[in-house]
Design a protein around this motif. Sequence first.
Motif, PDB file in Angstrom:
ATOM      1  N   THR A  20       0.821  -1.218   0.000  1.00  0.00           N
ATOM      2  CA  THR A  20       0.000   0.000   0.000  1.00  0.00           C
ATOM      3  C   THR A  20       0.850   1.261   0.000  1.00  0.00           C
ATOM      4  N   TRP A  21       1.874   1.282   0.839  1.00  0.00           N
ATOM      5  CA  TRP A  21       2.660   2.495   1.006  1.00  0.00           C
ATOM      6  C   TRP A  21       4.007   2.428   0.284  1.00  0.00           C
ATOM      7  N   PRO A  24       6.147   4.822  -5.662  1.00  0.00           N
ATOM      8  CA  PRO A  24       5.686   4.466  -7.009  1.00  0.00           C
ATOM      9  C   PRO A  24       6.646   3.546  -7.748  1.00  0.00           C
ATOM     10  N   GLY A  25       7.919   3.850  -7.732  1.00  0.00           N
ATOM     11  CA  GLY A  25       8.872   2.989  -8.426  1.00  0.00           C
ATOM     12  C   GLY A  25       9.574   2.034  -7.493  1.00  0.00           C
ATOM     13  N   THR A 286      -2.108  -4.544  -8.469  1.00  0.00           N
ATOM     14  CA  THR A 286      -1.816  -3.757  -7.284  1.00  0.00           C
ATOM     15  C   THR A 286      -0.507  -2.992  -7.395  1.00  0.00           C
ATOM     16  N   THR A 287       0.193  -3.124  -8.511  1.00  0.00           N
ATOM     17  CA  THR A 287       1.415  -2.332  -8.650  1.00  0.00           C
ATOM     18  C   THR A 287       1.038  -0.863  -8.783  1.00  0.00           C
ATOM     19  N   PRO A 288       1.903   0.018  -8.261  1.00  0.00           N
ATOM     20  CA  PRO A 288       1.535   1.444  -8.297  1.00  0.00           C
ATOM     21  C   PRO A 288       1.369   1.987  -9.710  1.00  0.00           C
ATOM     22  N   ALA A 324       8.829   1.190   3.662  1.00  0.00           N
ATOM     23  CA  ALA A 324       8.705   2.640   3.723  1.00  0.00           C
ATOM     24  C   ALA A 324       8.347   3.028   5.152  1.00  0.00           C
ATOM     25  N   PRO A 325       9.009   4.064   5.688  1.00  0.00           N
ATOM     26  CA  PRO A 325       8.643   4.475   7.040  1.00  0.00           C
ATOM     27  C   PRO A 325       7.193   4.943   7.097  1.00  0.00           C
ATOM     28  N   SER A 326       6.515   4.592   8.160  1.00  0.00           N
ATOM     29  CA  SER A 326       5.104   4.942   8.256  1.00  0.00           C
ATOM     30  C   SER A 326       4.823   6.011   9.293  1.00  0.00           C
ATOM     31  N   ALA A 327       5.810   6.350  10.101  1.00  0.00           N
ATOM     32  CA  ALA A 327       5.564   7.333  11.147  1.00  0.00           C
ATOM     33  C   ALA A 327       5.670   8.748  10.577  1.00  0.00           C
ATOM     34  N   PRO A 328       4.813   9.636  11.018  1.00  0.00           N
ATOM     35  CA  PRO A 328       4.943  11.018  10.557  1.00  0.00           C
ATOM     36  C   PRO A 328       6.196  11.661  11.134  1.00  0.00           C
ATOM     37  N   VAL A 329       6.740  12.617  10.427  1.00  0.00           N
ATOM     38  CA  VAL A 329       7.860  13.383  10.965  1.00  0.00           C
ATOM     39  C   VAL A 329       7.409  14.829  11.056  1.00  0.00           C
ATOM     40  N   PRO A 330       8.070  15.603  11.897  1.00  0.00           N
ATOM     41  CA  PRO A 330       7.634  16.989  12.050  1.00  0.00           C
ATOM     42  C   PRO A 330       7.749  17.748  10.746  1.00  0.00           C
TER      43      PRO A 330
END
Lengths: 354, 300
Positions: A20-21, A24-25, A286-288, A324-330
Motif C-alpha cells: 500500500t505504502w 511508485p517505483g 496492485t502495482t503502483p 517505507a517508514p510509516s511514522a509522521p515526521v515533524p
Amino acid sequence: MASHPYQGIGDHQFWSRAVTWAPPGGLDAVVHTRFGVGPDDRVGTMGSCFAQHLSRHLARSGLHYFVAEAAPDGMRAEDALARQYGVFSARYGNVYTVAQALQLFERAYGGFAPQEQPWARGEVVVDPFRPLVEPDGFADAAALEADRDCHLAATRSVFEDSDVFVFTLGLTEAWRSRADGAVFATAPGVNGGSWDPERYEFVNFGIDDVRGGLFALCESIRSVNPDVRILLTVSPVPLIATYEDRHVLVSTTASKAVLRVAADEAHRRFDFVDYFPSFELISAATTPRNHYAPDLREVEDLGVAHVMRTFTQHYVEGRPWAAAPSAPVPPSASGPRSVVCDEETVAAAIAASS
Amino acid sequence: MGRNIVVMSNCQTGGLHAALAAMLPDDQVTSLAWLGAEPAGLRPLLADADVWVCSIPRSQAEAIAADCGAAPRIVVVPTVWFPAFHPDQTPLLLRRGGELEGAVGPYHSKICAWGWTHGFSVDDVLSCFRPDVFAGLGYFDAWAPAVAELRGIFEPTDVDFAGWFLPLGRRGAFMLTNNHPRIDALVQLARSVAVLLDADPELVRYGWEQVLPDGLLASSVVWPLYPAVADVLDLPGAYVWRLASGELIDLPTFVVRCMDRYASLDPAEVDTDHLEVDPRFPATLGTSAPALVSGASGGR
C-alpha cells in the motif's frame, strides 16, 4: 494481551507496509535471496521474449553476460542481432515452455533425437526448433545440420559453464510432434513447415507436466554443472493468442498460474534455485503503475527498468528489503519552504481556476 | 437555502474553491487567500459563514472566529508540501528578509545554488546534473521522508492522509512544484472536505479532475521531473522547466539563467544554511570548483 502468530513478523509480510505504502517505483517483492551475482559470474539466459530484456540488461550492466554462441568475427552488429547472436546465451531463440527447454537439454546431450526434419520455407529450410534464428533460412539440410551441431555445442557450454543460469518461464501452450512428442517454439506453418493435423498436435501442459519438467531441467543442469545457481522468473507478457476455445485472458491466467506454481515448488525443492518476481512486479493490478504498453501486452520500458533495478539492488548490490517508514515526521524536516506565494501568483491561479 | 462556506488557503485556494463549489452546488462557496497574514476581507465573511475551510492552525482559526463573534464550523485542511518529485528544488531566503526571485520565480535548484556559492562555473554546475550526483544528494531516496513529513502536515488537520494520498500515488506526479499541487491533488483534498460536509456521494466521486481548470498549472511554474529521479519513480522525465510565462527552457538555459541571476548578488546575502549543514552536499559536490569532472549535461 493475547499473543498470536502474526506478532513480530516482518513488515514485508503485511500488505499495508509492503504494498500500500510502497513508493511508485519502489514496489519491491524481493525479500530474501539465496545467492548474489558478482561481476565475474557468467550469467546464462534462456526463456521467453521477456527474458530478452534481462539479457540486454545484463549486457549493459557490467555483469558477465555469458554468450557461448557469439557472432562470427566481422559480422555487422545489426546482422548479428537479426540472426539472434547474443539475444540469449546461445542461439536457441525463444524457449517458451519448460518442455522445450528440457528437450533442448536432452538434444544437446544426445538423449533425444527428434524425428522432425527441417522445415521448408520457400526455397530454403529452417530449424523446426528455432525457426527464426536465420531470417534467410539455410540453403539445405546439410547447412542446417552443421549449424545445429555448433549450436548444440554452445548450448552445452551454456549449461556447463554458466555460474548463474536465468530461465524465464513463458507459456504452457505449445505444438508438438505426434511422432515423438518433440515440442516446437512456434506452430508448424507459422515460421516454416506446413500445418498437418495428422503429424502435429496442440498441447497445453498442466501443472504436473510443468512441475515435473522443471524439476528435471534443474536436476539435469545441475548434473553437468554441480555449482550452478538457477534463477527462475515468470514472464509477465500475456499470451498473444490461445488455441484453447476460451478467452485469451482466461488462458493467460491459467498458464501463468501453472508456471508460477511450478517455479514456487522448484524454489522450495532445490536450494540452488531462486525465484525472482518479475511477474509480480509487472502484472499485479496492485502495482503502483500500469507497466503495460497501450496494447496491454508488451511491457513498457519503465516497467522493464523497474524489474531490472530491483534485480540489481538485490542480486548485484545485495541491498536488503526495506519498508517505507510509516511514522509522521515533524513539518519542515526538508528545509525551508515557500508556501506563501505572492499575491499576483495566487490571484492568477484563482482566476485561472474559475 | 444553502450554507455559506468560506475557503481560505494559500495558492491552493483557487482549485480547492472550484472543486468544493462543484461538489456542493447547493451551498454558497466563497474564497480568499491567506498570504501569510490575515486577509482584510476575512472577518465580514466569517460573520455570515456556516463553514470555514482553512489551512491555518485550528487554534488560530478558533481565535479569529471568536474574536469576530462568529461561530462557523471550522474544517482545517493541510497546506500541501511534497518535495519527492522535485528534490533539487528549494526556496532561497534573503538574509534581509523575503525570498530570492530566481530564473523561474521563487524556485531554485539546490545544485545551482551550491555551485554559485562555491564558485562553480556554468559548465561545472551543468556537469552535476547526473545520476551519481543525485544519488549522493539523496534525491533517489526522497519519497519516504517526503511522505512521512506530509503525513505530519496532515495530522493536525481534518483530512485523512491515506484517503487523500493513496489515490494520488497511482496518478503520477501530482505536484507542479514542491508547494503547488496539481488539480488532481486539490480535487482529492476537496473530496475529503465535501464528505465531511455531507455532499452528495455521486458528486464527490465524479471525475472533476477532468472537468475543472488547473489554475496553478495555467499560471505558474512547472518544475521538471529530472530523468534519473523520474526513473526511480517509474515515471517519464525530462529537463524542461515551464515558466509562469509559458516559456519552456532546457537544462543549459536554466543553469545559465540561474547563474546570471545570481551573478549580481553576494552569496552572503542569501541563506543557504540548509545546504551547508547537509553533509551530502560537500561530500558529493565538493566545496570549491571544479568539483567534478565535466561531461554530463542534458538538453531536453
